[in-house]
Design a protein around this motif. Structure first.
Motif, mmCIF file in Angstrom:
data_model
loop_
_atom_site.group_PDB
_atom_site.id
_atom_site.type_symbol
_atom_site.label_atom_id
_atom_site.label_comp_id
_atom_site.label_asym_id
_atom_site.label_seq_id
_atom_site.Cartn_x
_atom_site.Cartn_y
_atom_site.Cartn_z
ATOM 1 N N ARG A 21 0.837 -1.199 0.000
ATOM 2 C CA ARG A 21 0.000 0.000 0.000
ATOM 3 C C ARG A 21 0.878 1.257 0.000
ATOM 4 O O ARG A 21 1.789 1.389 0.791
ATOM 5 C CB ARG A 21 -0.910 -0.002 1.230
ATOM 6 N N ALA A 22 0.553 2.187 -0.869
ATOM 7 C CA ALA A 22 1.297 3.450 -0.919
ATOM 8 C C ALA A 22 0.886 4.331 0.253
ATOM 9 O O ALA A 22 -0.194 4.215 0.796
ATOM 10 C CB ALA A 22 1.018 4.167 -2.247
ATOM 11 N N ALA A 23 1.783 5.226 0.623
ATOM 12 C CA ALA A 23 1.532 6.107 1.765
ATOM 13 C C ALA A 23 0.669 7.286 1.328
ATOM 14 O O ALA A 23 1.134 8.420 1.195
ATOM 15 C CB ALA A 23 2.852 6.592 2.348
ATOM 16 N N ARG A 24 -0.576 7.007 1.075
ATOM 17 C CA ARG A 24 -1.518 8.060 0.704
ATOM 18 C C ARG A 24 -2.887 7.723 1.271
ATOM 19 O O ARG A 24 -3.208 6.569 1.517
ATOM 20 C CB ARG A 24 -1.605 8.199 -0.818
ATOM 21 N N GLN A 25 -3.700 8.746 1.469
ATOM 22 C CA GLN A 25 -5.015 8.529 2.033
ATOM 23 C C GLN A 25 -5.941 7.871 1.014
ATOM 24 O O GLN A 25 -5.789 8.035 -0.189
ATOM 25 C CB GLN A 25 -5.609 9.850 2.514
ATOM 26 N N LEU A 26 -6.874 7.107 1.525
ATOM 27 C CA LEU A 26 -7.862 6.366 0.743
ATOM 28 C C LEU A 26 -7.245 5.208 -0.028
ATOM 29 O O LEU A 26 -7.896 4.592 -0.865
ATOM 30 C CB LEU A 26 -8.613 7.299 -0.225
ATOM 31 N N ALA A 27 -5.978 4.903 0.237
ATOM 32 C CA ALA A 27 -5.307 3.831 -0.495
ATOM 33 C C ALA A 27 -5.970 2.484 -0.254
ATOM 34 O O ALA A 27 -5.952 1.618 -1.131
ATOM 35 C CB ALA A 27 -3.831 3.769 -0.100
ATOM 36 N N ALA A 28 -6.573 2.290 0.925
ATOM 37 C CA ALA A 28 -7.144 0.989 1.258
ATOM 38 C C ALA A 28 -8.296 0.598 0.354
ATOM 39 O O ALA A 28 -8.652 -0.591 0.284
ATOM 40 C CB ALA A 28 -7.610 0.983 2.718
ATOM 41 N N ILE A 29 -8.908 1.564 -0.352
ATOM 42 C CA ILE A 29 -10.013 1.238 -1.246
ATOM 43 C C ILE A 29 -9.950 2.075 -2.518
ATOM 44 O O ILE A 29 -10.895 2.104 -3.290
ATOM 45 C CB ILE A 29 -11.362 1.443 -0.514
ATOM 46 N N ARG A 30 -8.827 2.761 -2.739
ATOM 47 C CA ARG A 30 -8.710 3.687 -3.865
ATOM 48 C C ARG A 30 -8.942 3.017 -5.208
ATOM 49 O O ARG A 30 -9.659 3.541 -6.069
ATOM 50 C CB ARG A 30 -7.336 4.345 -3.842
ATOM 51 N N SER A 31 -8.342 1.855 -5.428
ATOM 52 C CA SER A 31 -8.449 1.198 -6.726
ATOM 53 C C SER A 31 -9.894 0.854 -7.055
ATOM 54 O O SER A 31 -10.388 1.141 -8.147
ATOM 55 C CB SER A 31 -7.588 -0.070 -6.731
ATOM 56 N N LEU A 32 -10.595 0.241 -6.102
ATOM 57 C CA LEU A 32 -12.000 -0.100 -6.317
ATOM 58 C C LEU A 32 -12.848 1.144 -6.495
ATOM 59 O O LEU A 32 -13.713 1.202 -7.376
ATOM 60 C CB LEU A 32 -12.511 -0.929 -5.139
ATOM 61 N N TRP A 33 -12.600 2.166 -5.683
ATOM 62 C CA TRP A 33 -13.390 3.392 -5.750
ATOM 63 C C TRP A 33 -13.255 4.069 -7.112
ATOM 64 O O TRP A 33 -14.256 4.464 -7.729
ATOM 65 C CB TRP A 33 -12.966 4.341 -4.634
ATOM 66 N N ASP A 34 -12.035 4.218 -7.587
ATOM 67 C CA ASP A 34 -11.820 4.896 -8.873
ATOM 68 C C ASP A 34 -12.466 4.134 -10.027
ATOM 69 O O ASP A 34 -13.066 4.740 -10.928
ATOM 70 C CB ASP A 34 -10.324 5.064 -9.128
#
Length: 300
Positions: A21-34
């Protein structure tokens, strides 16, 4: 599925690899969300009135960008900026608010920034619209482009309301005391799109209690997807269950059956409990079971 397995799934489900996981916010679900957000616009063309507003998902657990908004009924939660069709209200675009930008300084003109983000093609506003110095109360300024109208209205000293519309192309002002333009009056009549969506997805939802904020966002994805699907279905089939109340609830029941039917047909064994057998019968057998369906019995 057994009740035990149903409770296990929310505890173990993950949307990314924590080790990479990259050190950025929303990373835990970013891929699915986008990926999900990119799929929303192609399936539905909104009407002439579109609403951009905030949605607050209830969440009191630990989250680096959890918000406190005392004016909201839930007060604590994850804030999402949503773009909705004012009539449907179909969720056309969404953006999770992940807190203050780098450096910790409060974000200025957040509302304007969000509108410019979710409305493609406009990157900046004229300084003449943003400046309120020496402007009288109830005054209005207009800017017209090839396909857009911009309005700046001063309701009180030092405060500026900027609206962007593609529907109106004139300078008409209502004759009332507040001297608001017809653009503002029309906006006030059609600004409830996101609030209506919030009310609808809260009434019939799949949310479960959890301490994990990615799961809260995931539940919201499911609820909004189910509602958007209902809007598309009714647009294609306007006579479906005409005259019946709670057509959305009937649609959600049919949607749930359609999602589980392939899994039920795949299973080789019938559930043990009579209640589960009754559910399977209602899904697989459109009419009361006759002699040919006597083999559908639960195992003792």
């Amino acid at each position: 599925m057994s009740l035990e397995n149903f409770h296990i799934i929310p505890r173990i489900i993950r949307f990314d690899n924590r080790d990479t996981r990259a050190a950025r916010q929303l990373a835990a679900i970013r891929s699915l969300w986008d990926k999900w957000v990119d799929r929303l616009p192609p399936f539905y063309n909104p009407g002439p009135n579109v609403t951009v507003d905030e949605q607050l998902m209830l969440f009191r657990g630990r989250c680096p960008f959890r918000q406190y908004i005392p004016s909201k009924p839930t007060k604590y939660g994850i804030k999402i900026w949503a773009t909705c069709d004012a009539a449907s209200p179909y969720a056309w675009n969404l953006q999770v608010y992940t807190g203050k930008p780098n450096g910790g300084a409060p974000e200025k003109n957040q509302g304007m920034r969000v509108v410019l983000d979710v409305k493609q093609g406009h990157r900046e506003l004229s300084p003449q619209l943003l400046n309120t110095r020496n402007r009288p109360i109830n005054s209005t300024k207009f800017v017209f482009t090839a396909d857009m109208s911009l309005v700046s209205y001063v309701p009180k000293k030092g405060k500026n309301v900027v609206l962007m519309r593609a529907l109106h192309r004139d300078r008409r002002i209502c004759g009332q005391e507040h001297q608001k333009t017809e653009i503002i009056m029309d906006y006030n009549a059609t600004k409830g799109g996101v609030d209506n969506l919030d009310k609808l997805v809260t009434g019939d939802c799949c949310k479960r209690r959890t301490l994990r904020w990615p799961l809260v966002i995931f539940f919201n994805i499911l609820d909004i997807s189910a509602y958007n699907t209902f809007v598309i279905w009714m647009a294609l089939n306007p006579d479906w269950n005409r005259g019946k109340l709670q057509r959305r609830r009937l649609f959600l029941e049919e949607l749930g059956k359609a999602l589980v039917r392939p899994e039920i047909q795949r299973k080789q064994h019938i559930p043990r409990s009579p209640a589960s057998v009754a559910i399977v019968r209602r899904i697989l057998v459109p009419h009361p079971p006759g002699p040919q369906n006597q083999q559908l019995q639960y195992r003792k």
